[in-house]
Design a protein around this motif. Structure first.
Motif, short mmCIF file in Angstrom:
data_model
loop_
_atom_site.label_atom_id
_atom_site.label_comp_id
_atom_site.label_asym_id
_atom_site.label_seq_id
_atom_site.Cartn_x
_atom_site.Cartn_y
_atom_site.Cartn_z
N PRO A 31 0.95 -1.23 0.09
CA PRO A 31 -0.18 0.22 -0.14
C PRO A 31 0.86 1.27 -0.01
N LEU A 32 0.17 2.32 -0.63
CA LEU A 32 0.89 3.71 -0.35
C LEU A 32 0.82 4.13 1.10
N GLU A 35 -2.79 4.73 2.61
CA GLU A 35 -3.60 4.41 1.62
C GLU A 35 -4.95 3.71 2.31
N HIS A 36 -4.57 3.04 3.49
CA HIS A 36 -5.93 2.38 4.18
C HIS A 36 -6.30 3.12 5.47
#
Length: 60
Positions: A31-32, A35-36
């Motif tokens: 993930p970036l 992102e989450h």
């Protein structure tokens, strides 16, 4: 693997452990950063306003 912002596919590390009965499989990209964040904060009970407040205060 495709990665947002990269002009071409990027290499990824192989898994550090490989077991014969359950070989590793990489299905998604890493993930970036952040992102989450909304998904995780929502899962622990914060609503959109609380998350917006955390962002305004530069906590997340």
């Amino acid at each position: 693997m495709d990665y947002p912002g990269a002009p071409k596919k990027v290499p990824i590390f192989a898994t550090p452990v490989s077991l014969s009965r359950t070989p590793p499989e990489i299905r998604t990209r890493p993930p970036l950063t952040g992102e989450h964040t909304d998904e995780i904060l929502t899962s622990i009970g914060l609503d959109a306003q609380a998350i917006a407040d955390l962002r305004l205060r530069k906590i997340v």
